[in-house]
Design an enzyme around this catalytic site. Structure first.
Site, short mmCIF file in Angstrom:
data_model
loop_
_atom_site.label_atom_id
_atom_site.label_comp_id
_atom_site.label_asym_id
_atom_site.label_seq_id
_atom_site.Cartn_x
_atom_site.Cartn_y
_atom_site.Cartn_z
N GLY A 187 102.68 -8.01 -50.86
CA GLY A 187 103.44 -8.56 -49.75
C GLY A 187 103.21 -7.77 -48.48
O GLY A 187 102.15 -7.14 -48.31
N SER A 188 104.19 -7.76 -47.60
CA SER A 188 104.05 -7.08 -46.32
C SER A 188 104.19 -5.58 -46.48
O SER A 188 104.81 -5.08 -47.42
CB SER A 188 105.10 -7.60 -45.33
OG SER A 188 106.40 -7.15 -45.73
N SER A 189 103.64 -4.83 -45.51
CA SER A 189 103.77 -3.38 -45.53
C SER A 189 105.24 -2.96 -45.39
O SER A 189 105.68 -1.98 -46.00
CB SER A 189 102.95 -2.75 -44.39
OG SER A 189 101.57 -2.99 -44.59
N LYS A 190 105.99 -3.71 -44.61
CA LYS A 190 107.41 -3.38 -44.38
C LYS A 190 108.20 -3.45 -45.68
O LYS A 190 108.93 -2.51 -46.03
CB LYS A 190 108.00 -4.34 -43.33
CG LYS A 190 109.46 -4.09 -43.02
CD LYS A 190 109.97 -5.09 -41.98
CE LYS A 190 111.46 -4.86 -41.70
NZ LYS A 190 111.97 -5.85 -40.70
N VAL A 191 108.07 -4.54 -46.41
CA VAL A 191 108.80 -4.69 -47.66
C VAL A 191 108.22 -3.77 -48.73
O VAL A 191 108.94 -3.18 -49.53
CB VAL A 191 108.79 -6.16 -48.13
CG1 VAL A 191 109.51 -6.31 -49.48
CG2 VAL A 191 109.45 -7.06 -47.09
N GLU A 222 99.83 -3.73 -52.91
CA GLU A 222 98.78 -4.49 -52.21
C GLU A 222 99.45 -5.14 -51.02
O GLU A 222 100.09 -6.18 -51.13
CB GLU A 222 98.16 -5.55 -53.14
CG GLU A 222 97.44 -4.99 -54.35
CD GLU A 222 96.14 -4.29 -54.02
OE1 GLU A 222 95.75 -4.27 -52.82
OE2 GLU A 222 95.51 -3.75 -54.93
#
Length: 470
Positions: free
Chosen positions: A224-228, A246
């Site tokens: 998913g996203s880097s933030k999550v 990833e």
């Protein structure tokens, strides 16, 4: 589902998921799991793990082989379901399911090669061994853009390594989660094995957070996203668990002055427009040598104008819709930010006035220093920029926080070897004369920096799913 209603009914019926009323536009209703459901599933999975890890690895490989065969019989229908639910074109939907089948084949061979080591001991009449043992349970949290392929990268390897799998699919693609689970469960039950060896949940952030915090799950794979992903990593590491991440990609293609221009243009088109720019390996930045800049840009504008946009299930469509209305809103906001930071729209840049989440494939001329270039806009937006030297191009390639995939087009060996060496691309995937998107399952897939540093699929990625006993 608009015009997809009748088509959806036909192939969902083949998968056992079809609605009772074929004229209804609501093709399915899915109840998301509660925390109570999660706890019940984890208890069953933990009990199943005691059985599964005792089965010899080659026999576990045989079960995975059967899963691959079961998927083969439903390849076409599962591929259509991926396209319907996610929005990618049909060849990509079928290709995604085929990737899981290929991973099953790979894992079957791997099940006979989970080799340890014999190491010379410094003590007389002693022997030192390294043995690889299962972790127990592997948690897999996947994203909407590859609703089942990423599961395959993880689950096929985790299963032959002796682990049970707990999977949370994306909340916006529950039907493919259910279909995949039904197929795997049937194989397990046919072999008199607990279906809880493969436990899955349809749910949102609450279930994902429970997986990240659960001490019964030694390894969590998150896409998913880097933030999550950072939040997941923090929760897993708080309990001394292992994380396989990833995350975001911001991938560049470099076109040198000696490149095959036609090959480069075709590659850029598919890498930037495929899956409506919603791949982690989508080409988002195009770095062109000043001597070929205008030639490449002119050719790209011409092919962009010819892109067939529409129903992803129809033959000849190259660009389907974005996944959700929010995705379309983010595209609109992204274009506004691009313009505010000096970006010049060369082609596209607008939503398409029709039913569905369709937008125009877009090319933007922009300076590499613009802040928006450092961020991942999950849509068919390509930034083009000019460079003079190879060193300058490599510096631009490496200047973003993400480090997933990269590519260079050149005929010169000295450029190729610099590009793949320590002073070249800092990405986990480094390509030459092919686009950034896609990867072969025999190699380890993953990236560096804000992409997370994880590796999935081939090479020695299997070692992440086991613990080493010396």
């Amino acid at each position: 589902m608009g015009g997809f209603g009748r088509k959806a009914y036909e192939f969902l019926s083949e998968l056992g998921l079809g609605p009772r009323n074929p004229g209804c536009f609501v093709i399915a209703e899915v109840m998301e799991a509660s925390i109570e459901d999660y706890e019940e599933g984890l208890r069953a999975c933990a009990n199943a793990a005691k059985i599964w890890m005792q089965i010899p690895a080659p026999k576990r490989g045989e079960i995975v082989r059967q899963i691959g065969e079961a998927l083969r019989t439903k390849l076409y229908y599962l591929g259509r379901l991926v396209s319907l639910e996610m929005g990618k074109i049909l060849p990509e939907g079928i290709g995604e399911v085929q990737e899981i089948i290929d991973m099953c084949d790979y894992a079957v061979g791997l099940s006979r090669q989970l080799n340890g080591s014999i190491i010379p001991s410094e003590r007389p009449n002693h022997m030192m061994l390294e043995v690889w043992n299962p972790l127990g349970i592997v948690g897999v949290i996947t994203a909407f853009n590859f609703p089942c392929a990423v599961l395959g990268w993880n689950a096929c390897i985790a299963l032959v390594c002796g682990n049970c799998v707990v999977w949370k699919g994306a909340p916006t693609t529950p039907l493919i989660t259910i279909a995949m689970t039904e197929i795997v469960a049937q194989v397990l039950e046919k072999n008199n094995l607990p279906a809880a060896i493969f436990t899955s949940f349809c749910g949102g952030a609450e279930i994902g957070e429970a997986i990240a915090r659960d001490t019964r799950i030694p390894l969590v794979s998150f896409t998913g996203s880097s933030k999550v992903g950072l939040l997941v990593q923090q929760n897993v590491h708080k309990r001394f668990g292992k994380c396989l991440l990833e995350l975001s990609g911001n991938n560049a293609i470099i076109v040198m002055d000696d490149a095959d221009i036609q090959l480069a243009v075709r590659s850029v088109l598919f890498a930037a427009v495929g899956t409506a720019g919603q791949r982690c390996t989508t080409c988002r930045r195009l770095l062109l040598h000043e001597s070929v800049y205008q030639t490449v840009v002119d050719q790209l504008i011409q092919v962009y104008k010819q892109v067939n946009i529409g129903d992803p299930l129809e033959k000849g469509t190259l660009l389907g819709p974005l996944h959700t209305p929010i995705s379309k809103e983010n595209f609109v906001k992204g274009i506004e930010v691009i313009k505010a930071q000096g970006g010049k729209i060369l082609v596209g840049g607008s939503v398409i006035d029709s039913e569905g989440n369709f937008v125009q494939p877009t090319i933007v001329e922009i300076a590499p220093s613009a802040q928006v270039v450092k961020e991942e806009l999950f849509g068919p937006v390509l930034y083009v920029m000019k460079f003079q030297t190879l060193n300058e191009a490599i510096e631009i390639n490496n200047s973003v926080p993400q480090g997933l995939s990269s590519s260079i087009f050149t005929r010169k060996p000295e450029i190729i070897f610099k590009w793949i060496g320590p002073h070249g691309s800092d990405c986990g995937i480094v390509n030459v004369n092919i686009p950034t998107n896609g990867a072969e399952i025999g190699g380890a897939f993953g990236g560096e920096k804000a992409t997370g540093g994880g590796r999935e699929a081939g090479s020695d990625s299997w070692k992440q799913y086991m613990r080493r006993s010396t």
